[in-house]
Design an enzyme around this catalytic site. Structure first.
Site, PDB file in Angstrom:
ATOM      1  CD  GLU A   1     -96.788  -7.817  -7.147  1.00 38.03           C
ATOM      2  OE1 GLU A   1     -96.221  -7.759  -8.243  1.00 38.03           O
ATOM      3  OE2 GLU A   1     -97.806  -7.160  -6.894  1.00 38.03           O
TER       4      GLU A   1
ATOM      5  CB  ILE B   1    -111.373  -5.366   0.311  1.00 37.34           C
ATOM      6  CG1 ILE B   1    -110.251  -5.918   1.206  1.00 37.34           C
ATOM      7  CG2 ILE B   1    -111.723  -6.353  -0.796  1.00 37.34           C
ATOM      8  CD1 ILE B   1    -108.939  -6.151   0.487  1.00 37.34           C
TER       9      ILE B   1
ATOM     10  CB  THR C   1    -105.570  -8.146 -11.564  1.00 41.27           C
ATOM     11  OG1 THR C   1    -105.687  -7.077 -12.512  1.00 41.27           O
ATOM     12  CG2 THR C   1    -104.142  -8.670 -11.598  1.00 41.27           C
TER      13      THR C   1
ATOM     14  CB  ILE D   1    -102.283  -8.784 -16.470  1.00 38.36           C
ATOM     15  CG1 ILE D   1    -102.111  -8.494 -14.971  1.00 38.36           C
ATOM     16  CG2 ILE D   1    -101.663  -7.662 -17.288  1.00 38.36           C
ATOM     17  CD1 ILE D   1    -100.658  -8.454 -14.520  1.00 38.36           C
TER      18      ILE D   1
ATOM     19  CG  PHE E   1     -97.998 -14.259 -13.717  1.00 40.11           C
ATOM     20  CD1 PHE E   1     -99.118 -14.003 -12.949  1.00 40.11           C
ATOM     21  CD2 PHE E   1     -98.069 -15.261 -14.670  1.00 40.11           C
ATOM     22  CE1 PHE E   1    -100.288 -14.733 -13.120  1.00 40.11           C
ATOM     23  CE2 PHE E   1     -99.235 -15.990 -14.845  1.00 40.11           C
ATOM     24  CZ  PHE E   1    -100.349 -15.738 -14.074  1.00 40.11           C
TER      25      PHE E   1
END
Length: 745
Positions: free
Chosen positions: A710, A634, A472, A470, A245
């Protein structure tokens, strides 16, 4: 499409999910290595001052302790001469530990105990006695925010928006005005995985490093500079990262000290921070803000003034894009933004998920709600009245913008039209019910990236890039990009990431990884398709002999003319017949800055929420959230949705739970564990809906993708604050909105 073959956009489960939930995945603190030495850090007990003496004799007497390192031992470590002589390079890393007697903040590492076992090192570290000369310190931003100064440097990203018109004069004569001050407490990242590093000296003077970070190449570059080494001497891996993060954007002191220990002892050294020590470095800064809005009676903004003072340390200036959002989200001819910093005796802050935006959008979106209230206007109608068709700053067109569609979709799914505008208009049992909404915006960027893709004769495809994952879903998305581009099964794609021996990739941050690394993989696959087609054309009796590449599609591990299912030739046959074991392609993505610079590039969202407030207890339950997001094409609907859902939970934490308390008398953080630093838990989460507005942006990336990580958390805290006002009639402008603030008259 045949079973096992995937297309862009499909909800593919994470490839590495099973390894992570079953414990097969090895993190930086779990690498098995013989002769491992354990390092435990001793942290400073004062906020500012000098170290007068260190008594390490009791620690050295503990069985298994190999050494205790602190700044007085510089002469005993000649192999670390560059590290010590180079001093504290604040531009490369945070405060470099053990190089001087200066103490810059409470928790600063002042000694490192090295032992054969972690238990011995931990016990010995508790025996190290440090004598200090304390100096006067300051840690109170709310009391001293007026003393904030201009940052020493501001780049284009963190600078306030360029002024437009005369905002102060326009505000003074505006028929309707809002003038409000806001405060946000310190937030800490607290990923599940603790920061850890394992450094292994190898033959020939090289080192292998396993570290929790967000960018292998970037971290290696900084470490090499700090220790005076050539980058080729270091191999850095961040294979699995249990969340970061932003906390892994630059090396934390666990890595520096593991390097110090390994170079000193010439043995493998591991340093793992405790949960308490996770509160002794970067964090989202505490910030004071003031927003003034002036509007005409019809709601048109006539003046917008946004001022902010953010915390920084005394050793370096930390800046983030706090006030720029007020210059980009709404149309207003008169704008002034100001961003200042206040040096305090605390660790340097650090980027934290949606840095700047999470802080700066909160007061803007709450002030917009207050303006709607003053106008007697629906909050959504006010935002639509000030909708920016072109970028307000710079008057550039958007590469794509579907915020209007986000408003419409989320409002419809939420049932916003049924909202009674009067506060305290709905009660159910002991709870007041309120509805609120807010807008979200984040940047859409692309970074330089490289990838190599190898297509083997057995049908397998290897994707290689030093990208990070990380949590994601990077590994899964890259596999999906390659599988879709080459028309192969997902199971036939092997993704290799997080290793500096692989093609260079940017640090994962800013929601740009898929647009960057994903585009590089797609580019390499395009080269491979051409190579495979060229070989196929020359194959004896090839059905593609007279074809053009544009007429050929790759599907089911075959090359065939478009529209001719079942025809064509397999890639394995092409390679085998040509006597080729593999095809390889490398792609170096360099963003077209001139082309991208002609556009404003951003992602957008609309967030609507319902809260239930028990005034007697001061408790707030967020019972429903609907978020509509426009973030480009997407690539994986499942992982993208997970990112937005996680962002919503983050926004709830920012709104109601997360705030690190500071003992100003001692100058240190008080809530330094997860028992006292509160985060949302399962019982806090109710109905969450995420909807993606179709969008395809080929300016931002060749895949059409923008960023997802984010945007999910932006607007959530403001929507909750606005809903609390609607429920209770009370405006709460300080985060987190804890029960004491909710109950306050």
């Amino acid at each position: 499409m045949s079973a096992g073959f995937v297309a862009i956009g499909q909800p593919v489960p994470r490839i590495d999910g099973r390894a992570k939930v079953t414990g097969q995945a090895r993190y930086a603190a779990e690498v098995v290595v013989e002769g491992l030495v354990h390092g435990v850090v001793v942290n400073a007990a004062i906020a500012r001052g000098r170290i007068l003496a260190v008594d390490d004799a009791p620690a050295r007497a503990v069985h298994g302790v190999l050494d205790v390192l602190w700044h007085g031992h510089r002469s005993q470590a000649p192999q670390l001469a560059h590290y010590f002589e180079a001093g504290e390079d604040f531009s490369t890393v945070p405060v470099k530990p053990l190089v001087s007697d200066s103490v810059h903040y409470a928790g600063q590492p002042v000694a490192l105990v090295l032992a054969e076992t972690w238990e011995a090192a931990r016990y010995a570290a508790a025996l190290v006695r440090v004598e200090y000369e304390a100096q006067a310190h300051g840690t109170d931003l709310p009391r001293h925010h007026a003393q904030g100064r201009a940052p020493k440097e501001l780049d284009e990203d963190t600078a306030p928006p360029k002024p437009r018109g005369d905002a102060d004069a326009a505000f003074a004569v505006a028929p309707v005005q809002v003038d409000a001050e806001f405060h946000q407490a310190v937030e800490h990242h607290n990923p599940m995985e603790l920061h850890a590093s394992t450094v292994i000296p190898e033959a020939g003077g090289t080192l292998t490093i396993h570290d929790k970070n967000q960018g292998a190449h970037g971290t290696r570059k900084r470490v090499a500079k700090v220790f005076g080494l050539h980058e080729s001497q270091l191999t850095l891996l961040n294979t699995f990262v249990g969340g970061a993060f932003g906390s892994g954007l630059r090396p934390q002191y666990n890595l520096l000290l593991a390097m110090v220990g390994a170079l000193h002892l010439r043995r493998p050294v591991r340093v793992v921070l405790t949960r308490q020590q996770m509160f002794t470095f970067g964090h989202r800064p505490e910030i004071w803000q003031r927003v003034r809005l002036g509007a005409a009676r019809d709601g048109a903004l006539q003046a917008l003034i946004h001022e902010a003072v953010g915390e920084t340390s005394r050793v370096e200036d930390f800046t983030e894009m706090v006030t720029r959002w007020s210059g980009t989200l709404y149309g207003c001819e008169n704008l002034r933004g100001d961003y200042r910093v206040l040096p305090l005796d605390l660790p340097t802050p650090l980027d934290m998920r949606a840095p700047g935006a999470a802080s700066g959008l909160f007061p803007l979106e709450v002030a917009m709600d207050e303006l709607a209230q003053a106008l007697g206007m629906d909050p959504l109608a006010l935002r639509l009245a000030n909708y920016a068709e072109r970028a307000p700053s710079g008057d550039k067109p958007y590469s794509s913008k579907k915020l209007r569609e986000c408003y419409a979709l989320a409002a419809d799914r939420f049932g916003w039209s049924a909202r009674d505008p009067q506060p305290r208009s709905r009660r159910e049992g002991d709870e007041l019910v309120g509805w609120g909404m807010a807008s979200g915006q984040w940047i859409a960027e692309q970074e330089e990236a490289q990838a190599r893709v190898v297509w083997h004769v057995d049908g397998h495809v290897d994707v290689e890039t030093a990208a990070s994952d990380i949590g994601t879903g990077t590994v899964t998305v890259l596999a999906q990009v390659a599988a879709s581009a080459l028309g192969v099964r997902l199971d036939d794609v092997r993704v290799h990431i997080a290793d500096t021996r692989l093609p260079q990739a940017p640090t994962e941050g800013g929601s740009s990884h898929v647009a960057s690394v994903g585009s590089a993989v797609d580019g390499a696959c395009e080269k491979l398709r051409r190579k495979a087609w060229q070989l196929a054309r020359s194959t004896a009796a090839s059905p593609l002999a007279d074809s053009k590449l544009a007429d050929v599609e790759f599907a089911g591990s075959r090359l065939r003319l478009r529209g001719r299912d079942g025809d064509g030739i397999s890639v394995q046959e092409v390679l085998a017949t040509s006597g080729v074991e593999e095809l390889e392609a490398h792609f170096h993505l360099e963003p077209d800055e001139d082309e991208q610079g002609r556009y404003e590039r951003a992602v957008h969202s609309a967030v609507f929420c319902e809260v239930r407030v028990d005034e007697a207890m001061g408790t707030v339950r967020v019972t429903r959230v609907v978020s509509a997001v426009a973030c480009g094409r997407i690539i994986n609907e499942l992982t993208a949705r997970s990112q937005v859902l996680g962002g919503i939970v983050w926004g709830m934490g920012q709104a109601l739970h997360e705030g690190t308390l500071i003992d100003h008398a001692l100058g240190r953080f008080m809530t330094v564990d997860l028992a006292n630093y509160h985060v949302p838990v399962n019982a806090d989460i109710h109905a969450l809906e995420v909807h993606f507005v179709p969008e395809d942006d080929r300016v931002v990336s060749r895949l059409g993708a923008k960023g997802v990580g984010e945007i999910g958390g932006l607007g959530v805290a403001a929507a909750i604050s606005n809903a609390i006002w609607h429920a209770t009639g009370r405006r709460i402008r300080s985060l987190p909105m804890t029960p004491d603030k909710v109950m306050a008259p």
